[in-house]
Design a protein around this motif. Structure first.
Motif, mmCIF file in Angstrom:
data_model
loop_
_atom_site.group_PDB
_atom_site.id
_atom_site.type_symbol
_atom_site.label_atom_id
_atom_site.label_comp_id
_atom_site.label_asym_id
_atom_site.label_seq_id
_atom_site.Cartn_x
_atom_site.Cartn_y
_atom_site.Cartn_z
ATOM 1 N N VAL A 131 40.515 35.353 49.168
ATOM 2 C CA VAL A 131 39.958 36.539 48.518
ATOM 3 C C VAL A 131 38.487 36.302 48.209
ATOM 4 O O VAL A 131 38.093 35.207 47.808
ATOM 5 N N ILE B 124 35.497 37.692 45.783
ATOM 6 C CA ILE B 124 35.314 38.470 44.550
ATOM 7 C C ILE B 124 33.838 38.467 44.167
ATOM 8 O O ILE B 124 33.231 37.392 44.027
ATOM 9 N N VAL C 59 41.378 39.667 51.376
ATOM 10 C CA VAL C 59 41.043 40.687 50.372
ATOM 11 C C VAL C 59 39.580 40.562 49.960
ATOM 12 O O VAL C 59 39.075 39.454 49.755
ATOM 13 N N ILE D 39 37.213 42.036 46.876
ATOM 14 C CA ILE D 39 37.185 42.771 45.614
ATOM 15 C C ILE D 39 35.733 43.048 45.251
ATOM 16 O O ILE D 39 34.985 42.144 44.864
ATOM 17 N N ARG E 49 42.585 44.115 52.762
ATOM 18 C CA ARG E 49 42.615 45.016 51.604
ATOM 19 C C ARG E 49 41.233 45.009 50.963
ATOM 20 O O ARG E 49 40.694 43.964 50.616
ATOM 21 N N VAL F 274 39.414 46.214 47.670
ATOM 22 C CA VAL F 274 39.689 46.682 46.309
ATOM 23 C C VAL F 274 38.345 46.981 45.647
ATOM 24 O O VAL F 274 37.550 46.077 45.378
ATOM 25 N N PHE G 141 43.848 44.053 39.032
ATOM 26 C CA PHE G 141 43.168 43.671 40.278
ATOM 27 C C PHE G 141 44.170 43.043 41.240
ATOM 28 O O PHE G 141 44.199 43.362 42.436
ATOM 29 N N TYR G 142 44.988 42.133 40.701
ATOM 30 C CA TYR G 142 45.934 41.393 41.533
ATOM 31 C C TYR G 142 46.976 42.335 42.143
ATOM 32 O O TYR G 142 47.316 42.224 43.323
ATOM 33 N N ALA H 237 45.488 44.287 44.921
ATOM 34 C CA ALA H 237 45.211 43.442 46.090
ATOM 35 C C ALA H 237 46.470 43.065 46.861
ATOM 36 O O ALA H 237 46.399 42.780 48.067
ATOM 37 N N THR H 238 47.621 43.060 46.189
ATOM 38 C CA THR H 238 48.819 42.483 46.808
ATOM 39 C C THR H 238 49.984 43.448 46.991
ATOM 40 O O THR H 238 50.912 43.136 47.735
#
Length: 277
Positions: free
Chosen positions: A6, A8, A76, A78, A126, A128, A228-229, A232-233
């Motif tokens: 991920v 971020i 992912v 974010i 993904r 986000v 957030f998690y 993302a999932t």
């Protein structure tokens, strides 16, 4: 099995800081970007702290290149970096308005464009996008902040329609008030962005009082990290993720009953104006 990765942004404070810790705790490889790299959480091999300024194209490109060079994939992204350039809409200088859009909107757009080819090649990804309830609701002094969040949401929805065919989804998280330095920065900016002898001084004082009280009773950044998690999932993601009932209620009223929302906002403003003296 390949370790999930991920990226971020805005990982040095608040929600981004807590999300970085949470993803690492749950076994992800976290590439955490921020301008203040020394403030990013440290956790051995689980977290790679990288200097990132989302308003700088070279910085964005270097961030994505490092992730792909080291991990080879990104599951992912974010897009969390952002701040509030508050102040009277008439008086905020144009260079600061542009910086607000560069940080809150264009930075997310560029990073996403850089990462999408990899996500398409792997048939999964993904995006986000951390918007705000301020993408739907609004308050005085936040004209350009609200504009960036509304833009982020519309862009995210269009992007989702375009990339879903490749196994990629684009979703938005809409936090309400959060216990972080965000509110203090927004309040400081609102005072800096007034001209001398501004006609908006009383408004700035009353809004500052109201925003200060609102932020003190807000959700913890760690609670939002869980949101957030989830965004993302979750296997079948929603287009919007909101945390508290109050956030959902306000957004619902603002979307479906804009006149009622405006009336309630004016009443609230009068209350804080009265109790600010």
């Amino acid at each position: 099995m390949t370790q999930k990765t991920v990226a971020i942004t805005g990982a040095s404070n608040g929600m981004g800081f807590e999300a970085t810790k949470l993803f690492a705790k749950r076994g992800w490889k976290v590439y955490a970007g921020a301008r203040r790299v020394d403030k990013i959480p440290q956790d051995g091999e689980k977290i790679r702290a990288i200097k990132l300024d989302v308003t700088d194209s070279d910085s964005n490109k270097a961030f994505v290149k490092q992730i792909l060079d080291e991990a080879g994939h990104i599951d992912v992204l974010i897009n969390n970096a952002g701040y509030g350039e508050y102040g009277p809409a008439e008086e905020i200088p144009m260079d600061k308005i542009r910086k607000q859009f560069e940080t809150n909107f264009f930075g997310a757009v560029e990073l996403t464009q850089l990462i999408l080819p990899t996500m398409r090649a792997q048939n999964y990804g993904r995006i986000v996008n951390i918007s705000s309830i301020g993408g739907d609701v609004y308050m005085p002094l936040g004209a350009y902040y609200h504009a960036t969040k509304a833009a982020l949401q519309q862009w995210s929805d269009v992007l989702d329609l375009e990339v879903a065919q490749f196994g990629i989804r684009s979703v938005c998280v809409q936090p309400g008030g959060t216990q972080s330095s965000w509110g203090n920065i927004a309040l400081e900016n609102s005072k800096k962005n007034m001209s001398e002898n501004s006609a908006y001084q009383p408004l700035v004082n009353s809004v500052a009082s109201g925003l200060d009280r609102f932020m003190k009773n807000s959700a913890k950044a760690s609670d939002l990290a869980e949101v957030f998690y989830k965004a993302a999932t979750e296997l079948n993601p929603s287009l919007r993720y909101l945390h508290a009932f109050g956030d959902k209620f306000m957004v619902n009223v603002a979307r479906k009953h804009p006149k009622i929302f405006r009336k309630a906002l004016l009443i609230t403003m009068r209350y804080f104006e009265k109790h600010n003296h």
